[in-house]
Scaffold this motif. Structure first.
Motif, short mmCIF file in Angstrom:
data_model
loop_
_atom_site.label_atom_id
_atom_site.label_comp_id
_atom_site.label_asym_id
_atom_site.label_seq_id
_atom_site.Cartn_x
_atom_site.Cartn_y
_atom_site.Cartn_z
N THR A 59 0.85 -1.19 0.00
CA THR A 59 0.00 0.00 0.00
C THR A 59 0.88 1.24 0.00
O THR A 59 2.09 1.19 0.24
CB THR A 59 -0.92 0.06 1.24
OG1 THR A 59 -0.12 0.33 2.40
CG2 THR A 59 -1.67 -1.24 1.42
N GLU A 81 -14.40 1.32 -0.82
CA GLU A 81 -14.45 1.34 -2.27
C GLU A 81 -13.11 0.91 -2.84
O GLU A 81 -12.07 1.02 -2.17
CB GLU A 81 -14.81 2.74 -2.76
CG GLU A 81 -16.20 3.17 -2.35
CD GLU A 81 -16.55 4.58 -2.80
OE1 GLU A 81 -17.74 4.86 -2.98
OE2 GLU A 81 -15.62 5.40 -2.98
N GLY A 82 -13.13 0.45 -4.08
CA GLY A 82 -11.92 -0.07 -4.70
C GLY A 82 -10.76 0.91 -4.71
O GLY A 82 -9.60 0.52 -4.55
N ARG A 83 -11.05 2.21 -4.87
CA ARG A 83 -9.98 3.20 -4.95
C ARG A 83 -9.23 3.39 -3.63
O ARG A 83 -8.15 3.97 -3.61
CB ARG A 83 -10.56 4.54 -5.40
CG ARG A 83 -11.58 5.14 -4.44
CD ARG A 83 -12.18 6.42 -4.99
NE ARG A 83 -13.22 6.94 -4.11
CZ ARG A 83 -13.93 8.04 -4.40
NH1 ARG A 83 -13.69 8.70 -5.52
NH2 ARG A 83 -14.86 8.46 -3.56
N GLU A 84 -9.80 2.89 -2.53
CA GLU A 84 -9.18 3.06 -1.22
C GLU A 84 -8.43 1.83 -0.73
O GLU A 84 -7.83 1.86 0.34
CB GLU A 84 -10.25 3.44 -0.18
CG GLU A 84 -10.87 4.80 -0.39
CD GLU A 84 -9.86 5.93 -0.22
OE1 GLU A 84 -9.03 5.84 0.70
OE2 GLU A 84 -9.90 6.88 -1.03
N SER A 93 -4.82 2.38 0.07
CA SER A 93 -4.53 3.57 0.88
C SER A 93 -3.77 3.22 2.16
O SER A 93 -3.06 4.06 2.72
CB SER A 93 -5.83 4.28 1.25
OG SER A 93 -6.61 3.47 2.13
N THR A 112 -6.50 -6.15 -11.67
CA THR A 112 -6.49 -4.74 -12.06
C THR A 112 -5.32 -4.00 -11.42
O THR A 112 -4.62 -3.22 -12.07
CB THR A 112 -7.82 -4.06 -11.66
OG1 THR A 112 -8.91 -4.73 -12.30
CG2 THR A 112 -7.82 -2.59 -12.07
N ILE A 113 -5.10 -4.27 -10.14
CA ILE A 113 -3.98 -3.64 -9.43
C ILE A 113 -2.66 -4.06 -10.04
O ILE A 113 -1.76 -3.24 -10.27
CB ILE A 113 -4.03 -3.99 -7.93
CG1 ILE A 113 -5.23 -3.31 -7.27
CG2 ILE A 113 -2.74 -3.60 -7.23
CD1 ILE A 113 -5.48 -3.77 -5.85
#
Length: 331
Positions: A129, A208-211, A214, A233-234
């Motif tokens: 991360t 959510e996926g965008r976090e 983090s 995807t990552i």
């Protein structure tokens, strides 16, 4: 303690697998059992490579290829490195198994050979991360269909693993969703949410996926279909970004000069985002520690996979999970 390592599994077997396993033995004092064809393994066991390493070779006359059908291969190739590696754990000859081989075959052999403690076992992906601490995503693709009760088991097991193997104190557990509200998402996640809220873990709600990267949570729970899409995807985004950076930094003299100036910093960023640092994906839900390394793993990833497997064993994570899943707490 002795860790069995599939010497024949992975894109860079057996050279990188053997090298990583012996490095783990040498650096961490972990006895190793290399499972595979001795005739293929032996040429790589030079005096220099094996110096100060504690290892043995377990003969496995067959291999399961990456493109073989898992169930069929496990049934037909009883002397394969994957099947015999699991057998080493079942019989108590080894305490854990590490493989970069066929994921489906590893799961099938683990379920048949070790038995399960979950209704649907899950594959955990340990991801880097931006906060410089890992996040555990599960299920990362072991079971594409799941019930709310399965997500409950994933959350319990993931929280224990994050605490005792990843050394995250009071890990935050989140449910992967398309929004933060409890009422968002499909039927599965809406039904799972209240069940997760009642668990004796630190459940912090939806994410959510965008976090996910983090670093604000330590465990992300999902069904295997969504989790695998998220994982791929990552991986693809990371590969693409670094390819783009290399391409742009090679354009023109001034850009190349700038690239030289920031090269060391870019290397540090690369290390932060390098999956091999975290040593592979644990297979949750079977009665024995099993670590699945990436198929393209080189020595560093295998070395860390063996290290993680030894920590998995040392903290009694499987026993803790089984106790929690039976409602007995950390037995």
């Amino acid at each position: 303690m002795r860790i069995a390592v599939d010497a024949m599994g992975g894109d860079h077997a057996p050279v990188e697998i053997i090298r990583g396993a012996l490095e783990a033995s040498r650096e961490h004092g972990i006895p190793i059992a290399l499972v595979g064809r001795e005739a293929v393994i032996a040429p790589h066991l030079t005096e220099e490579a094996t110096r100060d390493a504690d290892f043995a070779v377990v003969e496995a006359a067959e291999e399961i290829g990456a493109d073989e059908k898992p169930a069929q291969a496990v049934r037909q190739k009883r002397r394969s490195s994957i099947v015999l590696g699991i057998e080493q754990v079942r019989e108590g000859q080894c305490d854990a198994f590490v493989s970069a081989g066929n994921t489906g075959a590893l799961m099938t052999a683990s379920l048949l050979g070790l038995g399960k403690i979950m209704r649907r076992p899950a594959l955990g992906a340990v991801l880097p991360t931006f906060a410089h601490r890992p996040v555990l995503l599960l299920d990362a693709g072991a079971s594409v269909d799941a019930r709310p009760e399965d997500l409950v088991e994933y959350a319990l097991a993931g929280s224990l693993y994050a605490e005792h193997v990843l050394h995250q104190q009071s890990p935050a557990v989140a449910l992967l969703n398309i929004g933060l509200e409890e009422t968002k998402g499909n039927e599965l996640v809406r039904a799972a949410y209240p069940l997760l809220r009642e668990l004796p873990i630190r459940f912090v709600g939806n994410i959510e996926g965008r976090e996910v990267l983090s670093g604000n949570v330590q465990v992300v729970v999902s069904d295997g279909f969504v989790g695998n899409v998220m994982l791929k995807t990552i991986e693809g985004f990371g590969i693409g970004i670094f390819s783009l950076l290399r391409e742009e930094l090679s354009r023109g003299f001034q850009t190349k000069l700038g690239g030289l100036l920031v090269r060391e910093r870019l290397r540090e960023v690369g290390k932060t985002l390098d999956y091999s640092t975290y040593g592979g994906a644990p297979l949750f839900g079977v009665r024995g520690p099993v670590i699945k390394c990436h198929g393209s793993s080189r020595a560093l990833a295998i070395r860390n996979g063996v290290r993680v497997a030894s920590e998995f064993v040392a903290c009694g994570a499987v026993r803790r999970m089984e106790g929690a899943l039976q409602g007995e707490g950390e037995a």
